[in-house]
Design an enzyme around this catalytic site. Structure first.
Site, PDB file in Angstrom:
ATOM      1  N   CYS A  88       0.809  -1.224   0.000  1.00  0.00           N
ATOM      2  CA  CYS A  88       0.000   0.000   0.000  1.00  0.00           C
ATOM      3  C   CYS A  88       0.838   1.267   0.000  1.00  0.00           C
ATOM      4  CB  CYS A  88      -0.948   0.000   1.196  1.00  0.00           C
ATOM      5  SG  CYS A  88      -2.043  -1.427   1.233  1.00  0.00           S
ATOM      6  N   HIS A 344      -9.338   2.598  -2.166  1.00  0.00           N
ATOM      7  CA  HIS A 344      -7.901   2.384  -2.047  1.00  0.00           C
ATOM      8  C   HIS A 344      -7.302   1.707  -3.275  1.00  0.00           C
ATOM      9  CE1 HIS A 344      -4.022   1.649  -0.527  1.00  0.00           C
ATOM     10  NE2 HIS A 344      -4.233   0.488   0.084  1.00  0.00           N
TER      11      HIS A 344
END
Length: 399
Positions: A88, A344
């Site tokens: 991430c 995301h």
């Protein structure tokens, strides 16, 4: 001895696509959308760019393993291009590569772009990988909601939190972010919600409900960096510089012994301490005026407030309920709506966070604008509460 990159690199242009279910657009379309805005914002030509970095994590089917699609989509003229991936923190990793190149004098102007089209993977959440020691050894049959739900349970047990107060604080995190995201035309979800909606939503993994989880989205974001001297020659005012960029990756030890109690994210604390030292920040709760953190789940944001030092141990629940991190609070958090409202798309998220703070520092955030922001912080958390990679970046005006 290393001196860091404080004020050695300036951000002169940024762009961000609209995040959402972009079924009709390819990853390349999203790249072009973000790049076009960034290039116009920087006031330069494509030929002025000396090198480029692409951050993407799961987009191997749609984009591929190399950075060549970045060069092709943006028509970069035979530049050195590099693809990076760090879970991430992939977008932040791309910015780090571009910033280090400028700071080292390898090029005058560098580009970082992050992109992901998760809606095309066919998964309801993040795609599950089943190869490699990281996944097979440490996270067999994992689910992200399950892992972070355990973080909530451990936190409550350690600090003696009333489960009702913890649940309300988590709900406030989501309500606050949706209130902010409703003002952002580039956010995926732009609808305010109520505490009652959050508390009464179906449970995903106790105590996490539907509104405690961020969504899956498509998006891209882009940053163009150079030296402060070149930024000044381009007429940038104020000049926004990078004060610190730090990444801390776990060696897996949290899962190897019982010293870790499951209530914090150790790598966030390590990366934050390094970033504060690099930026010369002594009291982050007073010196940093706004933060964008990795709110993949509401409990993640809550715990991160303590890991970054903005709340004292065991006090985040109370600080959140007191409005400390609201838009008009002492340290506004997720002014743009955060992962909760943007979703995301992994490669884009870290750069999207910088995009919001960059606009805020220049007084260009419209209805979301904060008063006289001087210093802002972004935080990414890749992986799980254990065996993760944490990135902490600080940017601010050049004084």
């Amino acid at each position: 001895m290393a001196s860091g990159i404080k004020d050695k690199v300036a951000i002169i242009g940024m762009g961000c696509s609209r995040f959402g279910e972009r079924w009709g657009d390819s990853a390349e379309d999203l790249m072009v959308e973000a790049f076009t805005e960034a290039l116009g914002d920087a006031g330069i030509a494509t030929a002025d760019i000396g090198a480029a970095w692409l951050g993407t994590s799961y987009e191997e089917i749609g984009v591929g393993k190399s950075a060549i699609p970045l060069a092709a989509a943006l028509r970069l003229p035979n530049l050195p291009v590099t693809r990076v991936e760090n879970l991430c923190a992939s977008g932040s990793e791309a910015v780090r590569g571009a910033a280090y190149a400028v700071a080292a004098g390898a090029c005058d102007i560098a580009l970082a772009l992050g992109v992901e089209k998760l809606k095309d993977t066919g998964y309801g959440g993040l795609p599950v990988r089943t190869r490699g020691s990281f996944n097979d050894l440490w996270m067999p049959s994992m689910s992200a909601p399950g892992l972070f739900a355990q973080l909530a349970s451990a936190y409550a047990a350690k600090h003696g939190s009333d489960p009702r107060d913890l649940k309300r604080a988590m709900a406030h995190v989501s309500v606050k972010s949706h209130r902010n995201g409703a003002l952002n035309e580039k956010a995926h979800l732009r609808r305010a919600i109520t505490e009652e909606q959050v508390l009464n939503a179906p449970v995903v993994a106790e105590p996490l409900g539907v509104f405690d989880c961020c969504g899956v989205s498509d998006g891209a974001a882009c940053a163009i960096v150079t030296t402060p001297e070149i930024a000044a020659r381009l007429g940038k005012n104020p000049i926004v510089t990078i004060k610190a960029m730090q990444i801390a990756a776990s060696d897996g030890s949290e899962m190897s012994h019982t010293l870790w109690d499951g209530t914090t994210v150790a790598n966030t604390r390590i990366a934050a301490a390094r970033a504060f030292a690099e930026a010369g920040v002594c009291d982050p709760a007073r010196e940093i005026g706004a933060i964008e953190v990795h709110d993949c789940f509401s409990i993640t944001e809550l715990v991160t407030m303590e890991d970054l030092g903005f709340s004292k141990e065991g006090r985040a629940v109370h600080d959140i309920l007191d409005g400390r991190y609201d838009h008009d609070g002492a340290v506004p958090c997720q002014i743009d709506g955060g992962l909760k409202c943007f979703g995301h798309p992994i490669g884009a998220s870290g750069i999207r966070m910088l995009y919001e703070l960059y606009l805020q520092l220049q007084g260009r955030a419209g209805k979301r604008q904060l008063a006289d922001l001087r210093l802002g912080l972004t935080h990414n958390l890749g992986g799980a509460p254990m065996s993760n990679v944490a990135s902490v970046n600080i940017i601010g005006r050049l004084e």
